[in-house]
Design an enzyme around this catalytic site. Structure first.
Site, PDB file in Angstrom:
ATOM      1  CG  HIS A  51      84.679  57.644  46.249  1.00 36.86           C
ATOM      2  ND1 HIS A  51      85.258  57.317  44.907  1.00 36.86           N
ATOM      3  CD2 HIS A  51      84.136  58.858  46.186  1.00 36.86           C
ATOM      4  CE1 HIS A  51      84.959  58.370  44.104  1.00 36.86           C
ATOM      5  NE2 HIS A  51      84.559  59.201  44.828  1.00 36.86           N
ATOM      6  CD  GLU A  57      90.544  68.201  46.111  1.00 37.13           C
ATOM      7  OE1 GLU A  57      91.072  68.476  44.789  1.00 37.13           O
ATOM      8  OE2 GLU A  57      89.321  67.558  46.071  1.00 37.13           O
TER       9      GLU A  57
HETATM   10  C1  LIG Z   1      89.791  64.784  43.852  1.00 35.63           C
HETATM   11  C2  LIG Z   1      88.395  65.133  44.129  1.00 35.63           C
HETATM   12  N1  LIG Z   1      88.061  66.085  45.120  1.00 35.63           N
HETATM   13  C3  LIG Z   1      86.577  66.009  45.255  1.00 35.63           C
HETATM   14  C4  LIG Z   1      85.943  65.023  44.874  1.00 35.63           C
HETATM   15  C5  LIG Z   1      84.406  64.908  45.174  1.00 35.63           C
HETATM   16  N2  LIG Z   1      83.622  65.304  44.100  1.00 35.63           N
HETATM   17  C6  LIG Z   1      82.946  64.231  43.291  1.00 35.63           C
HETATM   18  S1  LIG Z   1      82.090  65.072  42.070  1.00 35.63           S
HETATM   19  C7  LIG Z   1      82.532  66.679  42.420  1.00 35.63           C
HETATM   20  C8  LIG Z   1      81.983  67.933  41.647  1.00 35.63           C
HETATM   21  C9  LIG Z   1      82.721  67.675  40.355  1.00 35.63           C
HETATM   22  O1  LIG Z   1      82.034  68.926  39.603  1.00 35.63           O
HETATM   23  P1  LIG Z   1      82.512  68.918  38.058  1.00 35.63           P
HETATM   24  O2  LIG Z   1      83.772  68.642  37.819  1.00 35.63           O
HETATM   25  O3  LIG Z   1      81.765  70.385  37.786  1.00 35.63           O
HETATM   26  O4  LIG Z   1      81.420  67.655  37.636  1.00 35.63           O
HETATM   27  P2  LIG Z   1      80.167  67.435  37.537  1.00 35.63           P
HETATM   28  O5  LIG Z   1      79.903  66.494  38.891  1.00 35.63           O
HETATM   29  O6  LIG Z   1      79.252  68.767  37.928  1.00 35.63           O
HETATM   30  O7  LIG Z   1      79.520  66.858  36.523  1.00 35.63           O
HETATM   31  C10 LIG Z   1      83.405  66.640  43.563  1.00 35.63           C
HETATM   32  C11 LIG Z   1      83.823  67.665  44.455  1.00 35.63           C
HETATM   33  C12 LIG Z   1      86.508  63.927  44.062  1.00 35.63           C
HETATM   34  N3  LIG Z   1      85.552  62.756  43.813  1.00 35.63           N
HETATM   35  N4  LIG Z   1      87.607  63.867  43.609  1.00 35.63           N
END
Ligand SMILES: Cc1ncc(C[n+]2csc(CCOP(=O)(O)OP(=O)(O)O)c2C)c(N)n1
Lengths: 336, 339
Positions: free
Chosen positions: A122, A53
């Site tokens: 959230h 971000e």
């Molecule tokens: C700072 C932030 N940006 C976006 C999100 C929304 N979000 C939640 S989980 C996720 C994906 C995370 O991917 P990864 O780190 O690979 O973990 P996974 O969910 O695949 O286990 C996103 C974009 C968030 N929670 N926090």
């Protein structure tokens, strides 16, 4: 034309993108979330980002300074925490520091608000925090017509605007984050907010102008977003008790429509601010300051969250202002 | 623990799986509101790492924080009550599955992607000053490796030479985005570029993860500084329950009816060149077909992959774990069904 809240926003964006090639959209998962825009305008104008971000929000500032008109998505406004610098110290400063010679036409689109059990990382609103930064406009529509009109105005605006869409109004957010397709969970969705008439041809709703949703002479309930609907519900109940409540939908937090606030205060002499954002150091205090520095004599009360929003649905209900809370607060203010 | 005890590892994996399935069931029944990110598919990674932790070690967790807590020995009944939002939950119903805080285990989770990096650095700093010989681990997905604060944490941990092990659970996806499409270079090399050892392991094999984390954790304990483990794994239940991509696969006709019409209208409307429109549609189609393909490769379940090494014993361990977890969850539910 009848539209859902989210369709209305998309309609405005599609319209602006068709009009102006410089308008582009980027953010996490927009290839899925904005599938229709992707199919229409292609991947050069609808771009997926990594979970970076601070880089992509900061990049939106640079892109806007150099001629594009980005709509950059920060999924949930809570996540602004990781990239606040791009707004606080960059976007909001360019115009001021350049003596007005350089402007930043960008829109930050983010969802906000609670009521579906996702807890306070959230479900925050944060419009007070953001509106406290000079140089940023912050808009919070409460229905499809305003969502469309304010999005259009935000894109046309030559300075940065934060556009906040409440998750209880945006069907797809509630589907993803709340129900996940289940039929056995329910949320208190204000139907007039989630779906409604959008005037055609599309036209901009001026940023910084509030709207009277219900006229009344005994008390003015000043609010925005989902709370507008809760306030209207409370006003109906107050009417049953012989109290005529006026409901003002601020629509923009910054700039704040002080004229509308003052005329409501002058008319009713009793003001209740209902805020879903934190009560302290925010919008409600700002409204109180505007009224008291005008010299208008008005009693004042405010309700809103004083703590982190808890996870459990029943605890969350206690923290977020509902129609009953508004009714009670209004009633108390009248009795005072 | 210096000698691998595969049965123990598997047993922990089975416990985690049972807990996740119980949570999934409660969610399906509408007793858990909001999102639920299951860790089904990550069990081998978690088991392999957590097996090396001892009292005084700390864990910084992401939004899939129940499996590490189960493996670390958190009270199952209290965890279940928390997910249900009850007053007797481990955080009194105030945190929920993404925000679990267990001070006795020095373990905390967060729903902000990347935040387990700095938290882990802080835990490791405190360990180095207050509890020499103790370590911290942080768990996160490969998507988080693009988050600024995570990259800053890699640097900080090395420059302060902290006892921290970074555990990247790489399932290849960040919600609906393929991480490959938005990530530069290779992650294990990226970590190495910060000046720490970095291992890439098969995250479906608890023994492999165990081996790599043994090296990483003992090195950290001995004051050798941080290390990085990249463990390729999977998410059997998608990003979260009700994952929109999985719903398309489960009900293609219904979902297509919903998304098809506006999509066709959009393509037909004035906008980009046809070439660009086709590229846009291609991206949507590719996402869905890759998900479908991965689903078909069902052999990705770590309980099967690791379980194979144990033969019939695996079934036995699985049944044991299941009955233990189910009994605890039942205790949490006792007298409250229908609430
Ligand atoms: C700072 C932030 N940006 C976006 C999100 C929304 N979000 C939640 S989980 C996720 C994906 C995370 O991917 P990864 O780190 O690979 O973990 P996974 O969910 O695949 O286990 C996103 C974009 C968030 N929670 N926090």
């Amino acid at each position: 034309m009848r539209m859902t809240f989210s369709q209305a926003i998309e309609e405005a964006i599609a319209y602006a993108m068709a009009q102006d090639e410089r308008v582009i959209v980027f953010g996490e998962d927009v290839h899925l979330l904005r599938m229709n825009l992707l199919a229409r305008f292609g991947p050069q104008r609808v771009m997926n980002t990594p979970i970076s971000e601070s880089a992509f929000l900061g990049a939106a500032v640079g892109a806007a300074m150099a001629g594009l008109r980005p709509i950059v998505e920060v999924m949930l406004v809570d996540f602004i925490g990781v990239c606040l610098d791009a707004l606080l110290n960059q976007a909001a400063k360019v115009e001021a520091f350049s003596g007005g010679r350089w402007r930043v036409p960008m829109v930050v689109r983010a969802s906000c608000g609670g009521g579906y059990g996702d807890a306070g990382q959230h479900e925050q609103c944060l419009w007070g925090l953001l509106a406290g930064i000079p140089g940023l406009a912050v808009v919070v529509p409460s229905n499809p017509a305003d969502a469309c009109g304010l999005m259009l105005a935000s894109i046309l605006n030559n300075s940065p605007v934060v556009f906040l869409e409440h998750k209880l109004l945006s069907d797809y957010w509630l589907l993803y984050l709340g129900s996940g397709g289940r039929k056995n969970v329910s949320f208190d969705v204000p139907s007039d907010g989630a779906e409604g008439e959008v005037p055609l041809p599309l036209s901009a709703v001026p940023i910084g102008s509030a709207k009277v949703r219900r006229a009344g002479k005994d008390i003015a309930i000043i609010t925005l977003g989902v709370s507008v609907h809760r306030a209207l519900e409370a006003a109906e109940k107050l009417w049953g008790r012989g109290i005529e409540a006026e409901v003002i939908d601020l629509r923009s937090v910054s700039p704040l429509d002080s004229e509308a606030i003052l005329s409501a205060a002058a008319k009713t002499r009793r003001v209740l601010v209902v805020d879903e954002d934190y009560l302290g150091f925010g919008l409600s205090g700002e409204v109180a300051a505007i009224i008291s520095s005008s010299g208008i004599q008005s009693s004042f009360a405010r309700i809103g969250p004083l703590q982190a929003i808890p996870y459990a649905r029943h605890l969350e209900d206690e923290v977020l202002p509902g129609a009953d809370d508004i009714f009670r607060a209004a009633f108390d203010l009248i009795q005072r | 623990m210096d000698e691998i005890k595969l049965e123990k590892l598997y047993s922990q994996m089975a416990r985690m799986r049972s807990f996740e399935l119980a949570a999934s069931d409660l969610w399906q029944r509408g007793m858990i509101s909001g999102e639920l990110h299951l860790g089904t598919g990550e069990e081998a990674v978690v088991a392999g790492v957590v097996a090396h932790l001892v009292e005084g070690d700390a864990m910084a967790l992401d939004h899939r924080s129940t499996p590490p807590l189960v493996a670390r020995g958190a009270d199952i009944k209290l965890l279940a009550s928390e997910l249900l939002g009850w007053q007797d939950g481990i955080c009194r119903g105030r945190g929920g599955h993404m925000h679990l805080f267990v001070p006795d285990l020095l373990s905390a989770s967060s729903g902000i992607v990347g935040s387990s990096g700095p938290l882990g650095v802080g835990f490791a700093l405190a360990a180095s000053r207050l509890r020499p010989g103790k370590v911290a681990v942080c768990f996160f997905g490969e998507g988080a490796m693009n988050q600024g604060m995570m990259l800053e944490s890699l640097n900080l941990a090395v420059s302060w030479k902290l006892p921290l092990v970074f555990v990247c659970k790489d399932n290849g996806w960040a919600i609906t985005t393929r991480s490959k499409d938005v990530t530069s270079g290779r992650l294990e090399r990226r970590a190495r570029a910060f000046g720490m050892p970095s291992w890439r392991v098969n995250g479906l094999r608890a023994d492999k993860v165990w081996e790599a984390s043994r090296r990483a954790i003992s090195r950290a304990r001995a004051g050798g500084g941080p290390a990085f483990i990249l463990a390729r794994c999977t998410h059997l239940d998608g990003h979260f329950l009700g994952d929109p991509l999985l719903r398309v696969l489960e009900d293609p006709v219904g979902q297509m009816r919903e998304i098809g019409e506006p999509l066709i209208k959009s393509v037909a409307s004035e906008g980009a060149t046809w070439k660009e429109k086709v590229a846009g549609l291609g991206s949507i189609g590719k996402t869905i077909s890759v998900v479908a393909l991965e689903r078909r490769l069902r052999k990705l379940d770590p309980l099967e992959v690791t379980g194979k090494l144990l033969g019939d014993k695996a079934l036995e361990l699985r049944a044991e774990a299941e009955s233990e977890i189910e009994a605890e969850v039942a205790k949490a539910l006792k007298g409250r069904e229908g609430l």
